[in-house]
Design a protein around this motif. Structure first.
Motif, PDB file in Angstrom:
ATOM      1  N   VAL A 125       0.834  -1.207   0.000  1.00  0.00           N
ATOM      2  CA  VAL A 125       0.000   0.000   0.000  1.00  0.00           C
ATOM      3  C   VAL A 125       0.867   1.255   0.000  1.00  0.00           C
ATOM      4  O   VAL A 125       0.604   2.235  -0.725  1.00  0.00           O
ATOM      5  CB  VAL A 125      -0.940  -0.010   1.224  1.00  0.00           C
ATOM      6  N   GLN A 126       1.931   1.227   0.785  1.00  0.00           N
ATOM      7  CA  GLN A 126       2.824   2.382   0.872  1.00  0.00           C
ATOM      8  C   GLN A 126       3.490   2.650  -0.482  1.00  0.00           C
ATOM      9  O   GLN A 126       3.547   3.804  -0.942  1.00  0.00           O
ATOM     10  CB  GLN A 126       3.875   2.132   1.948  1.00  0.00           C
ATOM     11  N   TYR A 127       3.993   1.619  -1.106  1.00  0.00           N
ATOM     12  CA  TYR A 127       4.689   1.801  -2.382  1.00  0.00           C
ATOM     13  C   TYR A 127       3.713   2.171  -3.496  1.00  0.00           C
ATOM     14  O   TYR A 127       4.082   2.909  -4.429  1.00  0.00           O
ATOM     15  CB  TYR A 127       5.457   0.531  -2.747  1.00  0.00           C
ATOM     16  N   ARG A 128       2.486   1.696  -3.427  1.00  0.00           N
ATOM     17  CA  ARG A 128       1.493   2.077  -4.431  1.00  0.00           C
ATOM     18  C   ARG A 128       1.139   3.562  -4.303  1.00  0.00           C
ATOM     19  O   ARG A 128       0.987   4.270  -5.317  1.00  0.00           O
ATOM     20  CB  ARG A 128       0.248   1.214  -4.288  1.00  0.00           C
ATOM     21  N   ALA A 129       1.030   4.056  -3.061  1.00  0.00           N
ATOM     22  CA  ALA A 129       0.759   5.487  -2.849  1.00  0.00           C
ATOM     23  C   ALA A 129       1.923   6.333  -3.346  1.00  0.00           C
ATOM     24  O   ALA A 129       1.721   7.413  -3.946  1.00  0.00           O
ATOM     25  CB  ALA A 129       0.496   5.752  -1.369  1.00  0.00           C
ATOM     26  N   ALA A 130       3.163   5.865  -3.086  1.00  0.00           N
ATOM     27  CA  ALA A 130       4.330   6.605  -3.560  1.00  0.00           C
ATOM     28  C   ALA A 130       4.350   6.668  -5.085  1.00  0.00           C
ATOM     29  O   ALA A 130       4.739   7.690  -5.678  1.00  0.00           O
ATOM     30  CB  ALA A 130       5.605   5.951  -3.030  1.00  0.00           C
ATOM     31  N   LEU A 131       3.908   5.630  -5.730  1.00  0.00           N
ATOM     32  CA  LEU A 131       3.851   5.623  -7.194  1.00  0.00           C
ATOM     33  C   LEU A 131       2.807   6.636  -7.686  1.00  0.00           C
ATOM     34  O   LEU A 131       3.051   7.366  -8.670  1.00  0.00           O
ATOM     35  CB  LEU A 131       3.521   4.219  -7.692  1.00  0.00           C
ATOM     36  N   GLN A 132       1.662   6.682  -7.043  1.00  0.00           N
ATOM     37  CA  GLN A 132       0.642   7.642  -7.437  1.00  0.00           C
ATOM     38  C   GLN A 132       1.140   9.071  -7.254  1.00  0.00           C
ATOM     39  O   GLN A 132       0.862   9.962  -8.082  1.00  0.00           O
ATOM     40  CB  GLN A 132      -0.625   7.408  -6.629  1.00  0.00           C
ATOM     41  N   LEU A 133       1.875   9.328  -6.167  1.00  0.00           N
ATOM     42  CA  LEU A 133       2.449  10.656  -5.943  1.00  0.00           C
ATOM     43  C   LEU A 133       3.444  11.008  -7.041  1.00  0.00           C
ATOM     44  O   LEU A 133       3.474  12.159  -7.537  1.00  0.00           O
ATOM     45  CB  LEU A 133       3.115  10.698  -4.567  1.00  0.00           C
ATOM     46  N   ALA A 134       4.265  10.043  -7.434  1.00  0.00           N
ATOM     47  CA  ALA A 134       5.239  10.300  -8.502  1.00  0.00           C
ATOM     48  C   ALA A 134       4.529  10.607  -9.821  1.00  0.00           C
ATOM     49  O   ALA A 134       4.965  11.480 -10.586  1.00  0.00           O
ATOM     50  CB  ALA A 134       6.161   9.099  -8.657  1.00  0.00           C
ATOM     51  N   ARG A 135       3.457   9.933 -10.091  1.00  0.00           N
ATOM     52  CA  ARG A 135       2.705  10.210 -11.319  1.00  0.00           C
ATOM     53  C   ARG A 135       2.055  11.597 -11.271  1.00  0.00           C
ATOM     54  O   ARG A 135       1.984  12.302 -12.303  1.00  0.00           O
ATOM     55  CB  ARG A 135       1.656   9.126 -11.512  1.00  0.00           C
ATOM     56  N   ALA A 136       1.601  11.995 -10.083  1.00  0.00           N
ATOM     57  CA  ALA A 136       1.039  13.344  -9.959  1.00  0.00           C
ATOM     58  C   ALA A 136       2.111  14.397 -10.209  1.00  0.00           C
ATOM     59  O   ALA A 136       1.848  15.449 -10.833  1.00  0.00           O
ATOM     60  CB  ALA A 136       0.423  13.519  -8.572  1.00  0.00           C
ATOM     61  N   ARG A 137       3.311  14.132  -9.728  1.00  0.00           N
ATOM     62  CA  ARG A 137       4.401  15.070  -9.971  1.00  0.00           C
ATOM     63  C   ARG A 137       4.752  15.146 -11.451  1.00  0.00           C
ATOM     64  O   ARG A 137       5.175  16.202 -11.946  1.00  0.00           O
ATOM     65  CB  ARG A 137       5.615  14.664  -9.153  1.00  0.00           C
ATOM     66  N   VAL A 138       4.586  14.063 -12.155  1.00  0.00           N
ATOM     67  CA  VAL A 138       4.817  14.089 -13.597  1.00  0.00           C
ATOM     68  C   VAL A 138       3.799  15.020 -14.268  1.00  0.00           C
ATOM     69  O   VAL A 138       4.148  15.827 -15.144  1.00  0.00           O
ATOM     70  CB  VAL A 138       4.730  12.666 -14.185  1.00  0.00           C
ATOM     71  N   ASP A 139       2.541  14.904 -13.867  1.00  0.00           N
ATOM     72  CA  ASP A 139       1.518  15.788 -14.435  1.00  0.00           C
ATOM     73  C   ASP A 139       1.820  17.250 -14.113  1.00  0.00           C
ATOM     74  O   ASP A 139       1.660  18.141 -14.978  1.00  0.00           O
ATOM     75  CB  ASP A 139       0.139  15.416 -13.885  1.00  0.00           C
ATOM     76  N   GLN A 140       2.291  17.491 -12.891  1.00  0.00           N
ATOM     77  CA  GLN A 140       2.630  18.846 -12.501  1.00  0.00           C
ATOM     78  C   GLN A 140       3.803  19.374 -13.324  1.00  0.00           C
ATOM     79  O   GLN A 140       3.802  20.523 -13.779  1.00  0.00           O
ATOM     80  CB  GLN A 140       2.951  18.888 -11.013  1.00  0.00           C
ATOM     81  N   ALA A 141       4.811  18.531 -13.483  1.00  0.00           N
ATOM     82  CA  ALA A 141       5.980  18.943 -14.276  1.00  0.00           C
ATOM     83  C   ALA A 141       5.595  19.164 -15.734  1.00  0.00           C
ATOM     84  O   ALA A 141       6.137  20.070 -16.408  1.00  0.00           O
ATOM     85  CB  ALA A 141       7.069  17.879 -14.158  1.00  0.00           C
TER      86      ALA A 141
END
Length: 423
Positions: A125-141
């Motif tokens: 669960v922790q690593y899946r949330a971290a992946l979602q955060l990284a994808r959000a940062r991609v959208d932001q970038a």
């Protein structure tokens, strides 16, 4: 003979009791007396041990026969499954359930046991949330890059129309490069998050112990509630045998016999669990690696065994007899006929020998080299009631009978194997 020996011994003892005086003559007489006693004692021992108490009255004979002679070697070993797999755990943790027991039939990928996965679930669960955060940062970038690119285009047009200084274009160019770099960095974070999540998911899947093959459970070394520690070694939880209807017999063959072994030779073996029952086997492999135990060199040989009724079990000790040669319709004699020597011949051989050879008469021995194919040996037959030697060429032997080839000897010819009425 005993009375004569007693009188001679008494005379010698009387001489010893006399007072011979002093000097060399007395010493010489004492040594002669001792030597005479020793000689008489040895003669008496030879008489008592080797003079027959009963006179031979005839010869023991057996007819030469024709039969199939099978040459075999004997070896012992243990039965084992053709394919046995030890199932362990790569993870440490507490066993919460065990789904199989001894002798259970299992299929490939069937669940054998489960480990506690609470900690592993949380990690996923922790690593899946971290992946979602990284994808959000991609959208932001990506949004930042789009904005920076628009600003760059506008600044470029103004500089081209000389409505803005060139320095503003340099600033926009640098901002656009930083936006591209931020987008690449966030994309790399997404790849990293995917890898970490895959590792955690794979680790979670290993908490479920599954059968790698279809077969039978030979052993179960774990109970529910037990903690498994996989720190340095993989703990073995189950042992599975693929198919016990086919097994392998591992035997150790002596180095003197291994030269006659070949792949495909037939064999027969017995086990203590079924007295009187013979099981068939076939030699499948003779390994080159030697085994040395207390100076004895053996070679491991594998035999294929069919076990359709599942009567044989892994680990049973078996005694195998491997057929190495077969001579059909051979002219054979018992090995006792090859060992026989008439008394007169034996006496002539011993005459002229030392005292030790007279006290211990020789007997013809039949060894492996003596019975090698092509050797010439005497066989004695009765000719007008008297023994007569016939030269024969020896062939293969099974330890009891030997194949022979000789002119004048055929099936039914009586050969001498010993003396009747002799002790």
């Amino acid at each position: 003979m005993q009375d004569q020996f007693s009188r001679e011994t008494a005379d010698v003892l009387a001489v010893l009791r006399e007072d011979p005086g002093s000097g060399r003559r007395s010493i010489w007489l004492k040594w002669m007396s001792v030597g005479l006693v020793v000689i008489l004692t040895l003669a008496a021992v030879r008489y008592w041990l080797f003079v027959p108490a009963e006179v031979a009255t005839g010869f023991k004979t057996v007819p030469v026969s024709r039969q199939d002679l099978r040459v075999s070697i004997t070896a012992t070993g243990k039965l084992a499954p053709v394919n046995q797999v030890d199932v362990g755990s790569e993870l440490s943790g507490k066993i919460i359930s065990v789904k199989v027991d001894f002798n259970d039939q299992v299929q490939t990928d069937q669940v054998l046991a489960r480990l506690d996965t609470a900690e592993l679930d949380a990690s996923v669960v922790q690593y899946r949330a971290a992946l979602q955060l990284a994808r959000a940062r991609v959208d932001q970038a990506q949004a930042t890059l789009t904005e920076t690119n628009i600003k760059y285009q506008r600044r470029s047009d103004l500089v081209a129309q000389q409505l803005a200084p060139v320095e503003d274009l340099d600033t926009s160019t640098a901002a656009l490069a930083r936006a591209n770099a931020d987008l690449a960095a966030t994309a790399a974070q997404v790849e990293q998050g995917l890898a970490v999540l895959d590792a955690a998911t794979s680790k979670l899947s290993k908490a479920v112990i599954r059968a790698p093959i279809s077969g039978i459970v030979l052993s179960r070394n774990v109970e529910p509630g037990q903690t498994v520690a996989a720190a340095f070694n993989t703990p073995i939880l189950f042992s599975l045998a693929e198919d016990l209807r086919r097994m392998t017999l591992h035997v150790d063959v002596d180095e003197a016999d291994v030269g006659s072994l070949k792949q495909g030779q037939s064999a027969m073996f017995t086990v203590d669990a079924y007295p009187g029952r013979n099981f068939d086997a076939i030699v499948t492999q003779v390994r080159y690696a030697p085994r040395t135990v207390e100076g004895v060199v053996t070679y491991e040989t594998l035999l294929d065994v069919t076990n359709d009724d599942l009567s044989l079990r892994p680990g049973m000790t078996a005694t195998a007899e491997i057929q190495t040669a077969l001579v059909e319709d051979a002219l054979v004699v018992p090995n006792s006929a090859l060992r026989f020597v008439p008394p007169d011949e034996a006496a002539d051989d011993r005459s002229g020998g030392s005292v030790l050879s007279m006290l211990m008469p020789r007997h013809r021995s039949v060894s492996r080299s003596t019975l090698a194919a092509g050797n010439e040996v005497d066989v004695w037959v009765l000719d007008a009631g008297e023994p007569r030697a016939v030269k024969v060429d020896t062939g293969l032997t099974d330890g009891r009978y030997t194949v022979i080839d000789a002119a004048g000897i055929e099936a039914g010819t009586l050969v001498i194997t010993g003396l009747q009425g002799a002790s």
